[in-house]
Design a protein around this motif. Structure first.
Motif, PDB file in Angstrom:
ATOM      1  N   ASN A   1       0.822  -1.205   0.000  1.00  0.00           N
ATOM      2  CA  ASN A   1       0.000   0.000   0.000  1.00  0.00           C
ATOM      3  C   ASN A   1       0.858   1.258   0.000  1.00  0.00           C
ATOM      4  O   ASN A   1       0.482   2.272  -0.603  1.00  0.00           O
ATOM      5  CB  ASN A   1      -0.945  -0.002   1.207  1.00  0.00           C
ATOM      6  CG  ASN A   1      -2.241  -0.725   0.921  1.00  0.00           C
ATOM      7  OD1 ASN A   1      -3.172  -0.158   0.366  1.00  0.00           O
ATOM      8  ND2 ASN A   1      -2.298  -2.001   1.288  1.00  0.00           N
ATOM      9  N   ALA A   2       2.013   1.217   0.667  1.00  0.00           N
ATOM     10  CA  ALA A   2       2.907   2.376   0.670  1.00  0.00           C
ATOM     11  C   ALA A   2       3.350   2.716  -0.744  1.00  0.00           C
ATOM     12  O   ALA A   2       3.313   3.880  -1.172  1.00  0.00           O
ATOM     13  CB  ALA A   2       4.119   2.104   1.560  1.00  0.00           C
ATOM     14  N   VAL A   3       3.761   1.700  -1.488  1.00  0.00           N
ATOM     15  CA  VAL A   3       4.205   1.918  -2.873  1.00  0.00           C
ATOM     16  C   VAL A   3       3.032   2.374  -3.738  1.00  0.00           C
ATOM     17  O   VAL A   3       3.129   3.345  -4.501  1.00  0.00           O
ATOM     18  CB  VAL A   3       4.830   0.633  -3.453  1.00  0.00           C
ATOM     19  CG1 VAL A   3       5.126   0.808  -4.943  1.00  0.00           C
ATOM     20  CG2 VAL A   3       6.107   0.273  -2.701  1.00  0.00           C
ATOM     21  N   ALA A   4       1.905   1.667  -3.623  1.00  0.00           N
ATOM     22  CA  ALA A   4       0.756   1.964  -4.474  1.00  0.00           C
ATOM     23  C   ALA A   4       0.193   3.361  -4.211  1.00  0.00           C
ATOM     24  O   ALA A   4      -0.213   4.068  -5.145  1.00  0.00           O
ATOM     25  CB  ALA A   4      -0.333   0.911  -4.251  1.00  0.00           C
ATOM     26  N   GLU A   5       0.162   3.772  -2.949  1.00  0.00           N
ATOM     27  CA  GLU A   5      -0.342   5.108  -2.627  1.00  0.00           C
ATOM     28  C   GLU A   5       0.514   6.187  -3.268  1.00  0.00           C
ATOM     29  O   GLU A   5      -0.004   7.201  -3.753  1.00  0.00           O
ATOM     30  CB  GLU A   5      -0.378   5.304  -1.109  1.00  0.00           C
ATOM     31  CG  GLU A   5      -1.509   4.559  -0.429  1.00  0.00           C
ATOM     32  CD  GLU A   5      -1.473   4.710   1.082  1.00  0.00           C
ATOM     33  OE1 GLU A   5      -0.624   5.503   1.579  1.00  0.00           O
ATOM     34  OE2 GLU A   5      -2.271   4.051   1.765  1.00  0.00           O
ATOM     35  N   GLU A   6       1.822   5.989  -3.273  1.00  0.00           N
ATOM     36  CA  GLU A   6       2.693   6.998  -3.890  1.00  0.00           C
ATOM     37  C   GLU A   6       2.530   7.034  -5.401  1.00  0.00           C
ATOM     38  O   GLU A   6       2.550   8.106  -6.018  1.00  0.00           O
ATOM     39  CB  GLU A   6       4.149   6.742  -3.505  1.00  0.00           C
ATOM     40  CG  GLU A   6       4.416   6.877  -2.015  1.00  0.00           C
ATOM     41  CD  GLU A   6       3.770   8.105  -1.413  1.00  0.00           C
ATOM     42  OE1 GLU A   6       3.983   9.217  -1.944  1.00  0.00           O
ATOM     43  OE2 GLU A   6       3.036   7.958  -0.424  1.00  0.00           O
ATOM     44  N   VAL A   7       2.365   5.865  -6.010  1.00  0.00           N
ATOM     45  CA  VAL A   7       2.144   5.818  -7.456  1.00  0.00           C
ATOM     46  C   VAL A   7       0.882   6.595  -7.817  1.00  0.00           C
ATOM     47  O   VAL A   7       0.854   7.327  -8.819  1.00  0.00           O
ATOM     48  CB  VAL A   7       2.031   4.354  -7.936  1.00  0.00           C
ATOM     49  CG1 VAL A   7       1.530   4.297  -9.380  1.00  0.00           C
ATOM     50  CG2 VAL A   7       3.387   3.665  -7.835  1.00  0.00           C
ATOM     51  N   PHE A   8      -0.154   6.456  -6.984  1.00  0.00           N
ATOM     52  CA  PHE A   8      -1.409   7.145  -7.306  1.00  0.00           C
ATOM     53  C   PHE A   8      -1.425   8.597  -6.834  1.00  0.00           C
ATOM     54  O   PHE A   8      -1.626   9.518  -7.629  1.00  0.00           O
ATOM     55  CB  PHE A   8      -2.600   6.405  -6.692  1.00  0.00           C
ATOM     56  CG  PHE A   8      -3.910   7.062  -7.019  1.00  0.00           C
ATOM     57  CD1 PHE A   8      -4.445   6.955  -8.298  1.00  0.00           C
ATOM     58  CD2 PHE A   8      -4.583   7.824  -6.079  1.00  0.00           C
ATOM     59  CE1 PHE A   8      -5.642   7.592  -8.625  1.00  0.00           C
ATOM     60  CE2 PHE A   8      -5.772   8.462  -6.391  1.00  0.00           C
ATOM     61  CZ  PHE A   8      -6.308   8.350  -7.672  1.00  0.00           C
ATOM     62  N   PHE A   9      -1.198   8.824  -5.537  1.00  0.00           N
ATOM     63  CA  PHE A   9      -1.375  10.167  -4.989  1.00  0.00           C
ATOM     64  C   PHE A   9      -0.254  11.123  -5.390  1.00  0.00           C
ATOM     65  O   PHE A   9      -0.501  12.286  -5.679  1.00  0.00           O
ATOM     66  CB  PHE A   9      -1.506  10.104  -3.467  1.00  0.00           C
ATOM     67  CG  PHE A   9      -2.808   9.534  -3.005  1.00  0.00           C
ATOM     68  CD1 PHE A   9      -3.954  10.310  -2.995  1.00  0.00           C
ATOM     69  CD2 PHE A   9      -2.901   8.212  -2.609  1.00  0.00           C
ATOM     70  CE1 PHE A   9      -5.175   9.785  -2.593  1.00  0.00           C
ATOM     71  CE2 PHE A   9      -4.116   7.673  -2.200  1.00  0.00           C
ATOM     72  CZ  PHE A   9      -5.258   8.457  -2.196  1.00  0.00           C
ATOM     73  N   ARG A  10       0.980  10.678  -5.353  1.00  0.00           N
ATOM     74  CA  ARG A  10       2.091  11.560  -5.734  1.00  0.00           C
ATOM     75  C   ARG A  10       2.485  11.368  -7.192  1.00  0.00           C
ATOM     76  O   ARG A  10       3.285  12.122  -7.734  1.00  0.00           O
ATOM     77  CB  ARG A  10       3.296  11.332  -4.819  1.00  0.00           C
ATOM     78  CG  ARG A  10       3.408  12.353  -3.721  1.00  0.00           C
ATOM     79  CD  ARG A  10       2.215  12.376  -2.785  1.00  0.00           C
ATOM     80  NE  ARG A  10       2.069  11.150  -2.023  1.00  0.00           N
ATOM     81  CZ  ARG A  10       1.133  10.951  -1.098  1.00  0.00           C
ATOM     82  NH1 ARG A  10       0.252  11.894  -0.835  1.00  0.00           N
ATOM     83  NH2 ARG A  10       1.047   9.798  -0.451  1.00  0.00           N
ATOM     84  N   GLY A  11       1.905  10.352  -7.844  1.00  0.00           N
ATOM     85  CA  GLY A  11       2.130  10.168  -9.260  1.00  0.00           C
ATOM     86  C   GLY A  11       0.974  10.727 -10.069  1.00  0.00           C
ATOM     87  O   GLY A  11       1.016  11.848 -10.565  1.00  0.00           O
ATOM     88  N   ALA A  12      -0.107   9.925 -10.174  1.00  0.00           N
ATOM     89  CA  ALA A  12      -1.241  10.295 -11.019  1.00  0.00           C
ATOM     90  C   ALA A  12      -1.967  11.543 -10.532  1.00  0.00           C
ATOM     91  O   ALA A  12      -2.220  12.472 -11.302  1.00  0.00           O
ATOM     92  CB  ALA A  12      -2.217   9.118 -11.091  1.00  0.00           C
ATOM     93  N   LEU A  13      -2.325  11.561  -9.238  1.00  0.00           N
ATOM     94  CA  LEU A  13      -3.086  12.698  -8.716  1.00  0.00           C
ATOM     95  C   LEU A  13      -2.287  13.996  -8.816  1.00  0.00           C
ATOM     96  O   LEU A  13      -2.807  15.021  -9.271  1.00  0.00           O
ATOM     97  CB  LEU A  13      -3.487  12.440  -7.264  1.00  0.00           C
ATOM     98  CG  LEU A  13      -4.138  13.624  -6.534  1.00  0.00           C
ATOM     99  CD1 LEU A  13      -5.459  14.004  -7.185  1.00  0.00           C
ATOM    100  CD2 LEU A  13      -4.332  13.303  -5.053  1.00  0.00           C
TER     101      LEU A  13
END
Length: 247
Positions: free
Chosen positions: A151-163
């Motif tokens: 979840n740590a990795v995935a959250e960064e991919v989404f929130f600090r990446g895509a979002l």
């Protein structure tokens, strides 16, 4: 010197100094990214709330928690190109950030551990943190660690990446941090919301400075691993019993 310059002058150069961006998007690609981000934000937040209403160490909890990670990860990747980012190490030299993000994660853990010593004396937050940590104390160690780091990795991919990439640059840090905290609010746990607001701001600042997700990913993974290892014992310690006067 303005107040802003005085404040930023106290911060590490890598945290406030932008590096040249290595990508630009068309209007169509930007619109697509925004549509994906909007839908995934709602779906991921809902699934997150359901996952933390599950019984600790139950198959349902692990399936749902990994489902949350999968939602963030797939959403981030489907939104469009993501970048690892770079930090400046010389006048014209850049490199991928590794050591500094890990050290930042250790420092963030130290700050949270110190805060936890105080929070234990605040009943509302003490209960909230104990509730969250029950998933670690009652769970199967390797599975808990796997789901947490996924979840740590995935959250960064989404929130600090895509979002982050779907927002206007001047507002990306505060807005992405606010959305991150709002998504966490689905858990109805004040301790998690507070932690996500603080760390979300730090992760977003790293994203702004480096132009990519590698720095926030490394910081988040380091911070999460240390929190799982050292925080649960602190909240398992017996509390003093206060006996009222019977006279």
């Amino acid at each position: 010197m303005t107040r802003r310059h005085a404040t930023t002058g106290l911060l590490p150069r890598w945290l406030v100094e932008k590096v040249p961006r290595d990508h630009r998007e068309s209007d169509a690609a930007f619109a697509h990214r925004r549509r994906v981000v909007a839908g995934v934000s709602v779906a991921g937040a809902g699934l997150l709330g359901v996952s933390l209403s599950s019984e600790p160490d139950s198959p349902r909890f692990y399936v749902l928690t990994l489902g949350v990670a999968g939602t963030w990860l797939v959403g981030g990747l489907r939104s469009g190109p993501l970048h690892l980012g770079r930090v400046r190490v010389g006048e014209h030299t850049y490199r991928r950030p590794v050591i500094t993000p890990v050290v930042t994660g250790v420092a963030a853990f130290g700050a949270f551990y110190a805060a936890a010593l105080v929070v234990r004396r605040i009943p509302l937050l003490d209960e909230a943190i104990t509730s969250v940590l029950s998933y670690a104390t009652r769970g199967t160690g390797p599975l808990v660690l796997t789901t947490a780091l996924a979840n740590a990795v995935a959250e960064e991919v989404f929130f600090r990446g895509a979002l982050y990439a779907a927002l206007a640059e001047r507002r990306a840090v505060p807005v992405s941090a606010a959305v991150y905290a709002t998504a966490t609010a689905a858990t109805r746990n004040p301790a998690l919301v507070l932690a996500s607001a603080v760390m979300g701001t730090l992760f977003a600042a790293q994203r702004r400075a480096s132009g990519g997700v590698q720095a926030p990913i490394l910081t988040h993974v380091t911070w999460s691993a240390l929190m799982l290892r050292y925080l649960p014992p602190l909240f398992r310690e017996p509390r003093p019993v206060h006996v009222g006067s019977t006279g």
